[in-house]
Design an enzyme around this catalytic site. Structure first.
Site, PDB file in Angstrom:
ATOM      1  N   CYS A  81      47.280  33.119  64.456  1.00  8.32           N
ATOM      2  CA  CYS A  81      46.388  31.969  64.607  1.00  8.32           C
ATOM      3  C   CYS A  81      46.881  31.173  65.812  1.00  8.32           C
ATOM      4  O   CYS A  81      47.983  30.639  65.802  1.00  8.32           O
ATOM      5  CB  CYS A  81      46.448  31.108  63.343  1.00  8.32           C
ATOM      6  SG  CYS A  81      45.141  29.886  63.293  1.00  8.32           S
ATOM      7  N   ARG A 171      48.457  33.835  47.530  1.00  4.11           N
ATOM      8  CA  ARG A 171      48.439  33.916  48.994  1.00  4.11           C
ATOM      9  C   ARG A 171      46.990  33.886  49.438  1.00  4.11           C
ATOM     10  O   ARG A 171      46.219  34.790  49.141  1.00  4.11           O
ATOM     11  CB  ARG A 171      49.122  35.207  49.451  1.00  4.11           C
ATOM     12  CG  ARG A 171      49.503  35.217  50.927  1.00  4.11           C
ATOM     13  CD  ARG A 171      50.321  36.457  51.265  1.00  4.11           C
ATOM     14  NE  ARG A 171      50.830  36.443  52.636  1.00  4.11           N
ATOM     15  CZ  ARG A 171      51.965  35.854  53.017  1.00  4.11           C
ATOM     16  NH1 ARG A 171      52.722  35.240  52.123  1.00  4.11           N
ATOM     17  NH2 ARG A 171      52.345  35.880  54.280  1.00  4.11           N
TER      18      ARG A 171
END
Length: 408
Positions: A81, A171
């Protein structure tokens, strides 16, 4: 049925590959793993030790000529990211270029330069992608969707928390699949009622069912070229327009909030523990316990910044030790090492409090035991790999469904 050929980028220690190969329907024909900040390429070494060095590349993907990458049916990867902003350049006759070193543009380059680009993409990222950057919520994802649209792809996405579907770790990650306009699935998606696609007939909703109540529907076009989107998308708004599920086809997005629908068995932290075989270095010395308790506890205190500025700091308590009857918290890259920390996992065993072992961390991501074990790779490094990895079971389920859909 013929196996689908796969290019795996940002391969790490091979989580995508494990998930896809577990289905028996995919064959990796080329892979790339490069860690920019380190001299020793440990993740790549583990990858080669497990899968062999043939057709594996350990160089900066932005410097690999597209001609060296073989044709494949599908490109997969969990890319970092970063800031995906776009700049105009006079030298570049096409007028557009992403920042150097931003790895989204490496994927984009492969797709745009290949004579036969992959017909399918299967990508993963942190869920923050849907609302970054904080100054222009959702801009990065809009750039990505628009650039894929211009390359001839439609996209579906969903944020999946592995624990919501019985897997051992909480997660939360965004998974998205893109379909090239030459494929039957693209044509189906274009014709389909997009609510129905998000609810039950899409690839991801078939793999990971949702309750048939989608909330906060938004339908909108992503207008303008990439530079305009980069500069103006969602300017001045506090919230991202993108919810946790959606589709993008022909320049238009339809996004809505989806809720997991799962009633099957659950794996909890206790199920992955190696209790009888844990070596002494994982146990917490009695004199360190107060430090752990302090870091895990709630705080309201005055702190002083380096500049001398004083401020009030507060945070809530964490469960300590970690609950054994629930899926584990998210593994982060700093999970390894002995130093006390707020975020590392600690469990109570018959011999006292201890940290998790590398094998337990592998199990929380559904990797085979000792997948990351290699001479010269420390336990802390193995923990780092798992902090960066994905839950293999999620990839496997989506991969299975995608293969079925392609062969319908």
């Amino acid at each position: 049925m013929k196996k689908l050929k796969v290019i795996e980028l940002f391969a790490g220690v091979g989580g995508f590959r494990l998930g896809l190969e577990n289905t028996g329907n995919y064959e990796v024909v080329w892979s790339n793993q490069w860690e920019p900040a380190t001299k020793a390429q440990h993740a790549s070494m583990v990858y080669e030790a497990r899968f062999g060095s043939e057709n594996h590349s350990n160089q900066d993907i932005s410097e690999v000529p597209t001609g060296e990458i073989p044709d494949a049916d599908i490109l997969v990867g969990g890319f970092p990211c970063q800031d995906y902003s776009v700049a105009t350049t006079l030298q570049n006759s096409r007028g557009l270029i992403g920042k150097k070193g931003v790895l989204w543009w490496s994927i984009h380059k492969i797709l745009s330069e290949k004579k036969n680009p992959p017909k399918y993409l299967f990508l993963e990222n942190v869920d923050r992608l849907l609302k970054s950057p904080s100054t222009q919520r959702g801009r990065d994802f809009a750039i990505m969707l628009k650039s894929l649209g211009e390359l001839g792809y439609a996209v579906e996405w969903r944020v999946i928390n592995a624990a919501d579907y019985g897997m051992p770790q909480r997660r939360r990650r965004i998974f998205f699949i893109a379909y090239h306009k030459s494929t039957a699935i693209y044509k189906k998606l274009k014709k389909a009622d997009s609510s129905q696609w998000l609810n039950d007939i899409g690839t991801i909703s078939e793999a990971f069912p949702v309750h048939h109540i989608l909330e906060n529907h938004k339908r909108f076009s992503i207008e303008g070229n990439l530079v305009e989107i980069s500069e103006t998308f969602n300017q001045g708004e506090k919230l991202s327009p993108f919810a946790n599920s959606g589709v993008f086809v022909d320049g238009r997005a339809h996004t809505a909030k989806a809720f997991a629908n799962y009633e099957g068995g659950k794996t909890v932290l206790n199920d992955v523990l190696q209790n009888g075989e844990v070596t002494p270095e994982f146990f917490i010395p009695a004199e360190d316990v107060p430090k752990w308790e302090y870091l895990k506890g709630s705080k309201k205190e005055v702190r002083t910044a380096k500049t001398g500025f004083q401020y009030n700091y507060s945070e809530g308590a964490m469960v300590f030790p970690d609950a054994l009857d629930n899926a584990s918290r998210t593994i982060i890259t700093g999970e390894g090492g002995k130093s006390p920390s707020r975020f590392k996992h600690v469990v109570q065993s018959s011999k006292g409090l201890r940290r998790l072992t590398p094998v337990e961390l592998e199990r929380l991501n559904m990797f085979p035991d000792d997948h990351t074990k290699l001479e010269g790779v420390t336990d802390a490094k193995r923990a780092f790999f798992m902090g960066n990895a994905l839950v293999v079971g999620v990839v496997e389920k989506i991969g299975k469904k995608l293969f079925d859909k392609i062969n319908q």
